[in-house]
Scaffold this motif. Structure first.
Motif, PDB file in Angstrom:
ATOM      1  N   ARG A  23     -32.863 -14.670   1.888  1.00 51.45           N
ATOM      2  CA  ARG A  23     -32.624 -13.220   1.763  1.00 51.45           C
ATOM      3  C   ARG A  23     -32.120 -12.651   3.096  1.00 51.45           C
ATOM      4  O   ARG A  23     -31.208 -11.817   3.130  1.00 51.45           O
ATOM      5  CB  ARG A  23     -33.886 -12.504   1.301  1.00 51.45           C
ATOM      6  N   LEU A  24     -32.704 -13.129   4.201  1.00 52.65           N
ATOM      7  CA  LEU A  24     -32.257 -12.693   5.519  1.00 52.65           C
ATOM      8  C   LEU A  24     -30.817 -13.137   5.767  1.00 52.65           C
ATOM      9  O   LEU A  24     -30.007 -12.371   6.298  1.00 52.65           O
ATOM     10  CB  LEU A  24     -33.186 -13.246   6.605  1.00 52.65           C
ATOM     11  N   LEU A  25     -30.481 -14.344   5.371  1.00 55.95           N
ATOM     12  CA  LEU A  25     -29.120 -14.838   5.514  1.00 55.95           C
ATOM     13  C   LEU A  25     -28.149 -13.979   4.702  1.00 55.95           C
ATOM     14  O   LEU A  25     -27.086 -13.596   5.192  1.00 55.95           O
ATOM     15  CB  LEU A  25     -29.037 -16.305   5.084  1.00 55.95           C
ATOM     16  N   ALA A  26     -28.523 -13.647   3.486  1.00 61.03           N
ATOM     17  CA  ALA A  26     -27.660 -12.819   2.630  1.00 61.03           C
ATOM     18  C   ALA A  26     -27.452 -11.441   3.248  1.00 61.03           C
ATOM     19  O   ALA A  26     -26.322 -10.925   3.271  1.00 61.03           O
ATOM     20  CB  ALA A  26     -28.270 -12.703   1.239  1.00 61.03           C
ATOM     21  N   ASP A  27     -28.508 -10.837   3.751  1.00 61.70           N
ATOM     22  CA  ASP A  27     -28.380  -9.527   4.397  1.00 61.70           C
ATOM     23  C   ASP A  27     -27.515  -9.623   5.656  1.00 61.70           C
ATOM     24  O   ASP A  27     -26.668  -8.766   5.906  1.00 61.70           O
ATOM     25  CB  ASP A  27     -29.755  -8.963   4.776  1.00 61.70           C
ATOM     26  N   PRO A  80     -28.003 -20.671   0.902  1.00 54.05           N
ATOM     27  CA  PRO A  80     -27.011 -20.036   0.043  1.00 54.05           C
ATOM     28  C   PRO A  80     -25.723 -19.811   0.829  1.00 54.05           C
ATOM     29  O   PRO A  80     -25.767 -19.546   2.037  1.00 54.05           O
ATOM     30  CB  PRO A  80     -27.666 -18.707  -0.352  1.00 54.05           C
ATOM     31  N   GLY A  81     -24.586 -19.930   0.148  1.00 58.89           N
ATOM     32  CA  GLY A  81     -23.334 -19.814   0.867  1.00 58.89           C
ATOM     33  C   GLY A  81     -22.192 -19.231   0.058  1.00 58.89           C
ATOM     34  O   GLY A  81     -21.039 -19.486   0.374  1.00 58.89           O
ATOM     35  N   LYS A  88     -26.789 -11.332  -5.042  1.00 55.43           N
ATOM     36  CA  LYS A  88     -28.083 -11.343  -5.733  1.00 55.43           C
ATOM     37  C   LYS A  88     -29.254 -11.188  -4.762  1.00 55.43           C
ATOM     38  O   LYS A  88     -30.292 -10.638  -5.114  1.00 55.43           O
ATOM     39  CB  LYS A  88     -28.256 -12.645  -6.520  1.00 55.43           C
ATOM     40  N   LEU A  89     -29.092 -11.700  -3.540  1.00 54.81           N
ATOM     41  CA  LEU A  89     -30.198 -11.763  -2.588  1.00 54.81           C
ATOM     42  C   LEU A  89     -30.250 -10.590  -1.608  1.00 54.81           C
ATOM     43  O   LEU A  89     -31.312 -10.270  -1.085  1.00 54.81           O
ATOM     44  CB  LEU A  89     -30.107 -13.064  -1.776  1.00 54.81           C
ATOM     45  N   ALA A  90     -29.121  -9.980  -1.333  1.00 54.79           N
ATOM     46  CA  ALA A  90     -29.032  -9.006  -0.236  1.00 54.79           C
ATOM     47  C   ALA A  90     -29.517  -7.620  -0.640  1.00 54.79           C
ATOM     48  O   ALA A  90     -29.332  -7.181  -1.768  1.00 54.79           O
ATOM     49  CB  ALA A  90     -27.591  -8.914   0.258  1.00 54.79           C
ATOM     50  N   ARG A 117     -36.178  -4.921   8.126  1.00 57.30           N
ATOM     51  CA  ARG A 117     -37.219  -4.928   7.085  1.00 57.30           C
ATOM     52  C   ARG A 117     -37.253  -6.254   6.337  1.00 57.30           C
ATOM     53  O   ARG A 117     -38.335  -6.768   6.020  1.00 57.30           O
ATOM     54  CB  ARG A 117     -37.010  -3.761   6.118  1.00 57.30           C
ATOM     55  N   THR A 118     -36.093  -6.832   6.082  1.00 59.20           N
ATOM     56  CA  THR A 118     -36.052  -8.143   5.429  1.00 59.20           C
ATOM     57  C   THR A 118     -36.715  -9.193   6.305  1.00 59.20           C
ATOM     58  O   THR A 118     -37.545  -9.981   5.832  1.00 59.20           O
ATOM     59  CB  THR A 118     -34.601  -8.542   5.095  1.00 59.20           C
ATOM     60  N   ALA A 119     -36.367  -9.217   7.587  1.00 58.38           N
ATOM     61  CA  ALA A 119     -36.969 -10.185   8.512  1.00 58.38           C
ATOM     62  C   ALA A 119     -38.476  -9.984   8.597  1.00 58.38           C
ATOM     63  O   ALA A 119     -39.248 -10.948   8.566  1.00 58.38           O
ATOM     64  CB  ALA A 119     -36.327 -10.059   9.896  1.00 58.38           C
ATOM     65  N   ARG A 120     -38.889  -8.731   8.697  1.00 58.55           N
ATOM     66  CA  ARG A 120     -40.317  -8.429   8.797  1.00 58.55           C
ATOM     67  C   ARG A 120     -41.056  -8.884   7.531  1.00 58.55           C
ATOM     68  O   ARG A 120     -42.198  -9.320   7.590  1.00 58.55           O
ATOM     69  CB  ARG A 120     -40.512  -6.932   9.043  1.00 58.55           C
ATOM     70  N   GLY A 121     -40.384  -8.808   6.399  1.00 58.25           N
ATOM     71  CA  GLY A 121     -40.990  -9.240   5.135  1.00 58.25           C
ATOM     72  C   GLY A 121     -41.218 -10.740   5.061  1.00 58.25           C
ATOM     73  O   GLY A 121     -42.082 -11.204   4.319  1.00 58.25           O
ATOM     74  N   VAL A 122     -40.450 -11.518   5.805  1.00 61.64           N
ATOM     75  CA  VAL A 122     -40.600 -12.977   5.821  1.00 61.64           C
ATOM     76  C   VAL A 122     -41.686 -13.399   6.811  1.00 61.64           C
ATOM     77  O   VAL A 122     -42.317 -14.445   6.662  1.00 61.64           O
ATOM     78  CB  VAL A 122     -39.263 -13.663   6.211  1.00 61.64           C
TER      79      VAL A 122
END
Length: 157
Positions: A23-27, A80-81, A88-90, A117-122
């Motif tokens: 999810r972090l990668l997608a964002d 994911p690439g 779907k992830l971002a 926020r995404t990073a903090r969620g992981v």
């Protein structure tokens, strides 16, 4: 299929961390694309400073996507690439049209914080597993995105 690497924490934790990093990668990739788009299309009296600032930001993001994807791979999961996977992830959304320079800056500041926020969620999953390499990566990413959001907000006055 190859056996998953044994990091000293259960596979469900390893997969949860990799999913969060996906999810972090997608964002991050979506923000990279959006920032690059704005670099190309910014106009107005702040053109030169914003064009240069956006280039600095998208260059940093390009390096970040590689670090994040490589951490996912190190955890034994595919990164994911594709645009469809990222969509779907971002949580960061692609730009529609070409907004004003001020709106570009406002959107990018918000998007930088969305990545935080995404990073903090992981982070809780990495912390629970004592996955220090991932926790370190997340901490570094949060620092960069928080500082960049501040710099963008400063442009707005």
């Amino acid at each position: 299929m190859a056996t998953a690497p044994d990091f000293g924490f259960p596979d469900d934790q390893r997969r949860a961390i990799a999913d969060g990093l996906s999810r972090l990668l997608a964002d991050t990739y979506t923000l990279y694309l959006k920032t690059h788009n704005y670099h190309w299309n910014v106009t107005g009296p702040q053109f030169n400073s914003l064009h240069t600032m956006f280039e600095t930001q998208y260059t940093e993001l390009a390096l970040a996507v590689d670090m994040i994807a490589e951490r996912i791979r190190a955890l034994g999961e595919p990164a994911p690439g594709s645009y469809s996977q990222y969509a779907k992830l971002a949580t960061v959304k692609e730009a529609d049209g070409v907004p004003t320079a001020e709106e570009m800056v406002r959107q990018l500041a918000e998007d930088q914080l969305a990545v935080v926020r995404t990073a903090r969620g992981v982070f809780p999953a990495a912390d629970e597993a004592h996955d220090e390499p991932t926790a370190d990566l997340l901490t570094q990413r949060m620092q960069v995105h928080e500082k960049t959001a501040w710099m963008l907000r400063a442009q707005l006055g």
